[in-house]
Design a protein around this motif. Structure first.
Motif, PDB file in Angstrom:
ATOM      1  N   ALA A  85       0.712  -1.147  -0.111  1.00 19.58           N
ATOM      2  CA  ALA A  85      -0.070  -0.119   0.023  1.00 19.58           C
ATOM      3  C   ALA A  85       1.045   0.964  -0.133  1.00 19.58           C
ATOM      4  CB  ALA A  85      -0.999  -0.015   0.966  1.00 19.58           C
ATOM      5  N   ALA A  86       2.248   0.834  -0.719  1.00 16.47           N
ATOM      6  CA  ALA A  86       2.651   2.149  -0.708  1.00 16.47           C
ATOM      7  C   ALA A  86       1.965   3.508  -1.310  1.00 16.47           C
ATOM      8  CB  ALA A  86       4.212   2.479  -1.674  1.00 16.47           C
ATOM      9  N   PRO A  87       2.632   4.901  -0.453  1.00 18.85           N
ATOM     10  CA  PRO A  87       1.918   5.820  -1.322  1.00 18.85           C
ATOM     11  C   PRO A  87       1.763   5.951  -3.161  1.00 18.85           C
ATOM     12  CG  PRO A  87       3.639   6.473   0.748  1.00 18.85           C
ATOM     13  CD  PRO A  87       3.235   5.009   0.279  1.00 18.85           C
ATOM     14  N   LEU A  88       3.232   6.087  -3.515  1.00 17.08           N
ATOM     15  CA  LEU A  88       2.812   6.380  -4.683  1.00 17.08           C
ATOM     16  C   LEU A  88       2.264   4.292  -5.609  1.00 17.08           C
ATOM     17  CD1 LEU A  88       6.643   6.494  -6.088  1.00 17.08           C
ATOM     18  CD2 LEU A  88       4.584   7.928  -6.885  1.00 17.08           C
ATOM     19  N   ARG A  89       1.715   3.640  -4.703  1.00 17.21           N
ATOM     20  CA  ARG A  89       0.804   2.764  -5.405  1.00 17.21           C
ATOM     21  C   ARG A  89      -0.369   3.658  -5.533  1.00 17.21           C
ATOM     22  NH1 ARG A  89      -0.482  -2.888  -4.251  1.00 17.21           N
ATOM     23  NH2 ARG A  89      -0.766  -3.726  -6.523  1.00 17.21           N
ATOM     24  N   ILE A  90      -0.931   4.038  -3.864  1.00 21.51           N
ATOM     25  CA  ILE A  90      -2.183   4.788  -3.705  1.00 21.51           C
ATOM     26  C   ILE A  90      -2.190   5.490  -5.114  1.00 21.51           C
ATOM     27  CG2 ILE A  90      -3.684   5.353  -2.439  1.00 21.51           C
ATOM     28  CD1 ILE A  90      -2.675   2.765  -2.097  1.00 21.51           C
ATOM     29  N   LEU A  91      -1.230   6.294  -5.393  1.00 20.06           N
ATOM     30  CA  LEU A  91      -1.951   7.313  -6.159  1.00 20.06           C
ATOM     31  C   LEU A  91      -2.040   6.939  -7.370  1.00 20.06           C
ATOM     32  CD1 LEU A  91      -1.299  10.021  -6.982  1.00 20.06           C
ATOM     33  CD2 LEU A  91       1.066   9.742  -7.372  1.00 20.06           C
ATOM     34  N   CYS A  92      -0.932   6.204  -7.821  1.00 17.22           N
ATOM     35  CA  CYS A  92      -1.590   5.733  -9.345  1.00 17.22           C
ATOM     36  C   CYS A  92      -2.744   5.207  -9.295  1.00 17.22           C
ATOM     37  CB  CYS A  92      -0.910   4.479 -10.092  1.00 17.22           C
ATOM     38  SG  CYS A  92       1.479   4.991  -9.661  1.00 17.22           S
ATOM     39  N   ILE A  93      -3.368   4.055  -8.612  1.00 15.67           N
ATOM     40  CA  ILE A  93      -4.399   3.530  -8.446  1.00 15.67           C
ATOM     41  C   ILE A  93      -5.978   4.942  -8.195  1.00 15.67           C
ATOM     42  CG2 ILE A  93      -6.381   2.089  -6.762  1.00 15.67           C
ATOM     43  CD1 ILE A  93      -4.430   0.327  -5.822  1.00 15.67           C
ATOM     44  N   ALA A  94      -5.734   5.826  -7.737  1.00 16.81           N
ATOM     45  CA  ALA A  94      -6.682   6.827  -8.255  1.00 16.81           C
ATOM     46  C   ALA A  94      -6.408   7.874  -9.203  1.00 16.81           C
ATOM     47  CB  ALA A  94      -5.898   7.662  -6.865  1.00 16.81           C
ATOM     48  N   LEU A  95      -5.630   7.592 -10.129  1.00 18.51           N
ATOM     49  CA  LEU A  95      -5.466   8.211 -10.829  1.00 18.51           C
ATOM     50  C   LEU A  95      -6.200   7.452 -11.907  1.00 18.51           C
ATOM     51  CD1 LEU A  95      -1.185   9.610 -11.357  1.00 18.51           C
ATOM     52  CD2 LEU A  95      -3.544  11.057 -11.278  1.00 18.51           C
ATOM     53  N   ILE A  96      -5.529   6.598 -12.360  1.00 18.03           N
ATOM     54  CA  ILE A  96      -6.804   5.367 -12.996  1.00 18.03           C
ATOM     55  C   ILE A  96      -8.644   5.085 -12.412  1.00 18.03           C
ATOM     56  CG2 ILE A  96      -7.712   2.907 -12.671  1.00 18.03           C
ATOM     57  CD1 ILE A  96      -4.662   1.962 -12.521  1.00 18.03           C
ATOM     58  N   LEU A  97      -8.454   5.559 -11.570  1.00 19.03           N
ATOM     59  CA  LEU A  97      -9.662   5.914 -11.268  1.00 19.03           C
ATOM     60  C   LEU A  97     -10.406   7.378 -11.480  1.00 19.03           C
ATOM     61  CD1 LEU A  97     -10.310   3.888  -7.383  1.00 19.03           C
ATOM     62  CD2 LEU A  97     -11.268   2.893  -9.913  1.00 19.03           C
ATOM     63  N   ALA A  98      -9.667   8.374 -11.539  1.00 20.31           N
ATOM     64  CA  ALA A  98      -9.956   9.369 -12.067  1.00 20.31           C
ATOM     65  C   ALA A  98     -10.310   9.376 -14.010  1.00 20.31           C
ATOM     66  CB  ALA A  98      -9.074  10.011 -12.253  1.00 20.31           C
ATOM     67  N   GLY A  99      -8.702   8.209 -13.851  1.00 18.41           N
ATOM     68  CA  GLY A  99      -9.027   8.353 -15.788  1.00 18.41           C
ATOM     69  C   GLY A  99     -10.425   7.833 -16.295  1.00 18.41           C
ATOM     70  N   VAL A 100     -10.443   6.406 -15.080  1.00 14.88           N
ATOM     71  CA  VAL A 100     -12.549   5.780 -16.188  1.00 14.88           C
ATOM     72  C   VAL A 100     -13.541   6.726 -15.343  1.00 14.88           C
ATOM     73  CG1 VAL A 100     -13.763   4.623 -14.802  1.00 14.88           C
ATOM     74  CG2 VAL A 100     -11.461   3.749 -14.953  1.00 14.88           C
ATOM     75  N   LEU A 101     -13.103   8.351 -14.398  1.00 16.62           N
ATOM     76  CA  LEU A 101     -14.253   8.891 -14.375  1.00 16.62           C
ATOM     77  C   LEU A 101     -14.735   9.858 -14.699  1.00 16.62           C
ATOM     78  CD1 LEU A 101     -14.424   9.155 -10.336  1.00 16.62           C
ATOM     79  CD2 LEU A 101     -16.487   8.750 -11.918  1.00 16.62           C
ATOM     80  N   GLY A 102     -13.328  10.221 -15.655  1.00 16.18           N
ATOM     81  CA  GLY A 102     -13.035  11.483 -17.095  1.00 16.18           C
ATOM     82  C   GLY A 102     -14.038  10.911 -18.469  1.00 16.18           C
ATOM     83  N   LEU A 103     -13.565   9.619 -18.369  1.00 12.95           N
ATOM     84  CA  LEU A 103     -13.510   8.745 -19.122  1.00 12.95           C
ATOM     85  C   LEU A 103     -15.173   8.868 -19.322  1.00 12.95           C
ATOM     86  CD1 LEU A 103     -11.251   6.141 -20.160  1.00 12.95           C
ATOM     87  CD2 LEU A 103     -11.902   8.025 -21.569  1.00 12.95           C
ATOM     88  N   LYS A 104     -15.769   8.169 -17.933  1.00 10.98           N
ATOM     89  CA  LYS A 104     -17.128   8.602 -18.356  1.00 10.98           C
ATOM     90  C   LYS A 104     -18.022   9.881 -18.433  1.00 10.98           C
ATOM     91  CE  LYS A 104     -21.801   7.697 -16.620  1.00 10.98           C
ATOM     92  NZ  LYS A 104     -22.339   7.838 -17.649  1.00 10.98           N
ATOM     93  N   LEU A 105     -17.592  10.933 -17.949  1.00  8.14           N
ATOM     94  CA  LEU A 105     -17.375  12.005 -18.091  1.00  8.14           C
ATOM     95  C   LEU A 105     -17.714  12.350 -19.873  1.00  8.14           C
ATOM     96  CD1 LEU A 105     -16.425  14.147 -14.512  1.00  8.14           C
ATOM     97  CD2 LEU A 105     -18.821  13.425 -15.471  1.00  8.14           C
ATOM     98  N   VAL A 106     -17.390  12.741 -20.440  1.00  8.43           N
ATOM     99  CA  VAL A 106     -16.739  13.095 -21.566  1.00  8.43           C
ATOM    100  C   VAL A 106     -17.577  11.988 -22.382  1.00  8.43           C
ATOM    101  CG1 VAL A 106     -15.350  13.097 -23.454  1.00  8.43           C
ATOM    102  CG2 VAL A 106     -14.226  13.781 -20.823  1.00  8.43           C
ATOM    103  N   ALA A 107     -17.662  11.101 -21.700  1.00  9.68           N
ATOM    104  CA  ALA A 107     -18.907  10.118 -23.009  1.00  9.68           C
ATOM    105  C   ALA A 107     -20.360  11.073 -22.532  1.00  9.68           C
ATOM    106  CB  ALA A 107     -19.527   8.652 -22.357  1.00  9.68           C
ATOM    107  N   GLY A 108     -20.786  11.539 -22.014  1.00  6.80           N
ATOM    108  CA  GLY A 108     -22.017  12.003 -21.612  1.00  6.80           C
ATOM    109  C   GLY A 108     -23.023  11.724 -21.339  1.00  6.80           C
ATOM    110  N   GLY A 109     -23.940  11.518 -22.372  1.00 13.18           N
ATOM    111  CA  GLY A 109     -25.154  11.202 -22.128  1.00 13.18           C
ATOM    112  C   GLY A 109     -25.845   9.377 -23.081  1.00 13.18           C
ATOM    113  N   GLN A 110     -24.525   8.635 -22.935  1.00 14.88           N
ATOM    114  CA  GLN A 110     -23.903   7.819 -23.868  1.00 14.88           C
ATOM    115  C   GLN A 110     -24.803   6.342 -22.841  1.00 14.88           C
ATOM    116  OE1 GLN A 110     -20.856   6.946 -26.447  1.00 14.88           O
ATOM    117  NE2 GLN A 110     -22.080   7.918 -28.100  1.00 14.88           N
TER     118      GLN A 110
END
Length: 107
Positions: free
Chosen positions: A82-107
């Protein structure tokens, strides 16, 4: 509906990875069967969601849910680092997933 199916597919991808780990190289019957069932179910739901969603978005979200979820459960259940950099990378993955959902809009 395609986003719900994609989310379920991503969750099944997490179970697929954990079952594969538990199968010990497909030497244990129940985890091996669970690996195949979860993997196939995940891909089927992904393919159904891709009827509506853009393939790049759908695939990226699917793999993101699977990767981040597996890493989180690996930390919580399997004692992975659970190293801090590992947690940061997981958070970045989740941010990317949420970003893709938001960019896709109403689809």
């Amino acid at each position: 509906m395609p986003w719900l199916l994609l989310t379920i597919a991503g969750i099944l991808e997490i179970f697929f990875a954990l079952a594969m780990k538990s199968s010990d190289g497909f030497t244990r019957l129940f985890p091996s069967i669970l690996t195949v069932v979860c993997g196939l179910s995940s891909v089927v739901l992904l393919s159904i969601s891709l009827r509506t969603l853009p393939v790049g978005t759908g695939y990226a979200v699917w793999t993101g849910i699977g990767a981040a979820g597996t890493a989180i459960l690996g930390i919580a259940v399997l004692g992975d680092s659970a190293a801090p950099l590992r947690i940061l990378c997981i958070a970045l993955i989740l941010a990317g997933v949420l970003g893709l959902k938001l960019v896709a809009g109403g689809q």
